[in-house]
Structures are given as structure tokens and as C-alpha cells.
Scaffold this active site. Structure first.
Site, PDB file in Angstrom:
ATOM      1  CE  LYS A 284     -33.004 -27.295  16.892  1.00 56.88           C
ATOM      2  NZ  LYS A 284     -31.869 -27.370  15.950  1.00 56.88           N
ATOM      3  NE  ARG A 358     -23.778 -20.045  16.191  1.00 58.81           N
ATOM      4  CZ  ARG A 358     -23.627 -20.488  14.951  1.00 58.81           C
ATOM      5  NH1 ARG A 358     -23.148 -19.686  14.008  1.00 58.81           N
ATOM      6  NH2 ARG A 358     -23.922 -21.738  14.637  1.00 58.81           N
TER       7      ARG A 358
END
Length: 505
Positions: A284, A358
């Protein structure tokens, strides 16, 4: 915090450090305010419309009114009468509590619940009141070098005035709100703790502590070898890059009624527990990366919900599943393009290691099958795309089950913890095609429908039961000057469970 109720119409005789009464924007006094106004020689009416306009959440403090025993009377704005409802009520209670905290009061009394509120019952008002007070008295100082006791709220006793017929449901509501407040406080603290303290091991220890506190909660904390034995290759692929060991936490609550009768199957909550998310190899940007300590707020909300329902001795059966690890870049980290095998046997091409939530949730959803659940709800700070779609007001709700979706939407509306239903349709599944595995972990259409494709990914692992997914990326914490965990969606989840208890016991 000690919550209580009083039944009286002699409001001017109430001895308290602060008494809240409501005033509408058109200048009309609530019944309690009118009693004080007449007892105090129109002291309240003299300031309405001049120093006080009655806007929602506006507060004016009046002291030492002749004929009134309360040390302070606080006029609290309710807004327009035509617009008055649950939201205005909660804002008013919140504003009153905030003022009491600012004044360093130890005790306060509110008459706001005596004001008729459309489509709301006394129990609901009391629950929201206790929740508001609990939120305003929450204070984080766990990581301060020298915590300043002067900054800690002193408010310890809060009384809600009630019409005599409503005294019992109001006390029930206050008890529910107090338990909810404790659950939200735990959720907020776990979210606020930095990643070097709140590690997967720390969360596991917190779960064990909860099990020691409540005999109704049985806790198991699985370590890496046990997770490997279960075949949770997708979950472990995220943990590979970190020196912090992963944990898989199981908290199993059984209320007394569920222990005596055959259950329809427990409700299972699955919380994303990424205690810090760098994005892994797909790293990020540095700006605001510190906020990625909040990436375990889904897990924190499962802790908070479990605490609340245990405090309330909820009659049903609830299982909390938390896969927890860090997502870090290193020489051992999963790389973009790697293919991993999930517990279900399905393989996944990891195109972006920052779509890691996920990957840990899918194995937990497969694990949930063993409980033959009546419903499974996963809660996760899953996608920035959900923030783009819904901002910070509504959590994203995804479910192929209309009944379950409506139950959760209604619970959110009643709890003032709203969610908005988003699509999770088969047509979106094509976005997850991979040439090298059963599926990819991100959509192939770039940023389009990012929150939807994430939900569609999870749906592939949740076909054995009724399932819903809550994307809380926009609602579980605040940024900027008010940076901190919000405690959402604990109110929604607790409301849902309280209304489902009779069906699961």
C-alpha cells in the site's frame, strides 16, 4: 456505568446534578420542560428562541433555577416536531451525555425518553440512550505513557425518567444498552490498539480471557500446525510473509435455552482479523497506512457481539470464527501470480496480495459448515470500493438470501447502525475467471464493482447455508482528528441476534 429508571411527573422535585429536558425548534417545550418552566417562573421559556433555538443536539445549561431541585437544567434541542424520530432522540441523548462528560459530572438524569417518539417503543429508546451514554464515556488511554486521570470521564450514574407504564421495558432496554455499550467498548479498544500489541496471539489470549469470564463461552485457539492440518492453504498464504504466527479463534456461546432444547443450528459470525495490513508484496502507499491496524475491526466486532450477548444471557447459540494474521512483505510472502489451495479444495490465483481479507475468510466460511448453521454472517473491512460506493454512513450488505438480508437491514435500521444492500449476482462471477486456477482473488475488470466481486468471491465458499456479508470498510473506524474505531456494526449484530433468539433456542 450504573443505569437506572425513575417514574415521576414531578420533574421539578428531582434532585440531580443535571436534568435533560427537550425543546423543539418551534419553541414548544416537552412535557417535562413545561413542568420545570412553570415551577421556575418561566425561566426556560425566557431563553427559548433567543439564546436557544432548539436545533437537534443543541444544549443550553441553566443553573440554580428557583423552584427546581436539579442543580442544572439542560435544554436539549429536538429539531422540528415534524422530523422528530429515533435519530433526533439519539442525537439529543448523545449531546446531553457529552455535555455531562465535559462538565465532569458524576451523575445525570434524562427526561428525553418521556417524549413520544414515532415508531419507537420505550425499550428501544432506553437501549439507544444507554448506548449513547456508553459511547460518550468511552476513553482510550491504554498506550499513553502516563494516562491522565483528569481526562477520564467521571460520569458513573445515569437515570432515565419514564412514564410509570414504561418503567419495566425501559429498565430492560437500559440493561441491553449497557451490555451493548460494553461490547462496543471492547470492539473499539481492540481496534484502537496498535499492531505491535494487538497481534494474532494477543487476540487469541483475549478470546481465552472471554471464555474465563463467561462459562457460556467455550474457546479454542488453533495454532499454525492445527491450521495446516485443516488444509487452510488460502488463509496460511496471507500469513506467510510475517514473523507473527497466525491463529484461528473459535468462540462457541450456548445460552441456557439452547442447551435444553434442540437448536435449528447456531448463528455463525466470521470476523476478518488482519491485525496489520501492509498489502503484502502489492504494498500500500505509505500515507494513512497506520490506519491498517483497523483491518481487524471485523474480528473486533465479533468479540464485542459475543461479550454483549453473554452479558445479556441471550438464549440462543452463537459461534464466532476469527482467522487472524498479519499481511506483510518479505522473502517468504505470497507473490502476485501464486496459486494457493483453499480448505474447500478450490484453487485461487493471487493476482493482488492486498486482496487478502477474502483469502482468510474463505477458509473460515468452509470451516463454518461443520456447525450446520442456521445462518452465517461474515464481517470484514474488505474493500476500499465499498467506501467509494457508500461512504461512511452505511455498511455494505451482500446476501443472496432475501429473508436474511431483510432481517439484517431491519436490525440496522432499528439500531441506527444502517446497512445498504448491494448485489451479489451470478453475472459478476465472470469477473473472477482465471486461466491458471479455479478463480482469481480480484476482478478482471479493474476497479469496476470491486466490493461486489469481493462478495462474489466469498459466495463461492458459502453455498451450504444461508449467508450474508457485511463490508464495514467505511463504517468501522473514523479518520482525521476523530481517528478511532467506531464499534460498528456491533449494534446491528446485537439487534439482529436479540430478534432471532427465539428462533435459535
Amino acid at each position: 456505568m450504573e443505569f437506572s429508571t425513575q417514574s415521576t411527573s414531578a420533574y421539578h422535585q428531582i434532585k440531580t446534578a443535571a436534568l435533560a429536558v427537550g425543546v423543539f425548534a418551534d419553541g414548544e417545550l416537552s412535557a417535562a420542560a413545561d413542568v420545570l418552566n412553570r415551577a421556575g417562573d418561566h425561566a426556560l421559556k425566557s431563553v427559548v428562541g433567543q439564546d436557544f433555538l432548539g436545533r437537534v443536539g443543541e444544549v443550553l445549561v441553566l443553573r440554580n433555577i428557583a423552584g427546581v431541585r436539579a442543580e442544572r437544567v439542560m435544554l436539549v434541542g429536538l429539531g422540528k416536531q415534524s422530523d422528530y424520530g429515533l435519530k433526533a432522540f439519539k442525537k439529543a441523548e448523545t449531546a446531553f451525555a457529552r455535555q455531562c462528560v465535559a462538565l465532569r459530572l458524576t451523575q445525570a438524569t434524562s427526561a428525553l425518553a418521556t417524549i413520544p417518539c414515532p415508531k419507537a417503543d420505550a425499550r428501544q429508546l432506553a437501549r439507544l440512550s444507554a448506548q449513547a451514554v456508553s459511547s460518550e464515556t468511552y476513553h482510550y488511554d491504554q498506550t499513553m505513557g502516563k494516562p491522565d486521570p483528569k481526562l477520564r470521564p467521571k460520569l458513573k450514574k445515569y437515570s432515565l425518567l419514564a412514564n410509570r407504564a414504561d418503567a419495566k421495558p425501559i429498565q430492560i432496554g437500559l440493561n441491553e444498552g449497557a451490555a451493548l455499550g460494553e461490547g462496543m467498548a471492547l470492539t473499539r479498544t481492540l481496534g484502537n490498539l496498535p499492531g505491535n500489541i494487538c497481534t494474532p496471539t494477543y487476540l487469541g489470549n483475549q478470546a481465552k480471557a472471554l471464555g474465563r469470564q463467561f462459562k457460556s463461552i467455550k474457546v479454542s485457539v488453533l495454532e499454525k500446525k492445527q491450521i495446516e492440518a485443516l488444509g487452510m492453504g488460502s488463509f496460511l498464504s496471507v500469513a506467510k510473509g510475517s514473523s507473527e504466527a497466525p491463529r484461528f479463534i473459535v468462540m462457541h456461546y450456548k445460552g441456557k435455552a439452547s442447551q435444553k432444547t434442540k437448536s435449528d443450528g447456531p448463528i455463525v459470525l466470521v470476523g476478518k482479523g488482519i491485525t496489520f495490513d501492509t498489502g503484502g508484496i502489492s504494498i500500500k502507499p505509505a500515507a494513512t497506512m497506520d490506519e491498517m491496524k483497523f483491518d481487524m475491526c471485523g474480528a473486533a466486532s465479533v468479540f464485542g457481539t459475543m461479550l454483549s450477548i453473554a452479558k445479556l444471557q441471550w438464549p440462543g447459540e452463537l459461534v464466532g470464527l476469527i482467522p487472524t494474521c498479519e499481511n506483510m512483505p518479505s522473502g517468504t510472502a505470497t507473490k502476485p501470480g501464486d496459486v494457493v489451495k483453499s480448505m474447500s479444495g478450490q484453487t485461487i490465483e493471487v493476482l493482488n496480495t492486498d486482496a487478502e481479507g477474502r483469502l482468510i475468510l474463505c477458509d473460515a466460511l468452509t470451516y463454518a459448515e461443520r456447525y450446520k448453521p442456521s445462518a452465517v454472517i461474515d464481517i470484514a473491512t474488505l474493500t476500499g470500493a465499498c467506501i467509494v460506493a457508500l461512504g461512511t454512513v452505511n455498511s455494505g450488505l451482500f446476501s443472496p438470501d432475501d429473508e436474511l438480508a431483510q432481517e439484517l437491514l431491519s436490525a440496522g435500521k432499528r439500531a441506527l447502525d444502517p446497512a445498504w444492500r448491494m448485489p451479489v449476482e451470478d453475472e459478476y462471477q465472470d469477473f473472477l475467471k482465471s486461466n491458471f486456477a479455479d478463480m482469481a482473488n480480484i476482478g478482471n475488470a479493474g476497479p469496476k464493482a470491486g466490493a461486489v466481486t469481493a462478495a462474489c468471491f466469498l459466495a463461492r465458499f458459502a453455498k451450504a447455508y444461508r449467508w450474508a456479508h457485511l463490508d464495514i470498510a467505511g463504517t468501522s473506524w473514523l479518520s482525521g482528528a476523530q481517528k478511532g474505531a467506531s464499534g460498528r456494526p456491533v449494534p446491528l449484530l446485537v439487534e439482529y441476534l436479540l430478534r432471532q433468539g427465539s428462533h435459535n433456542a
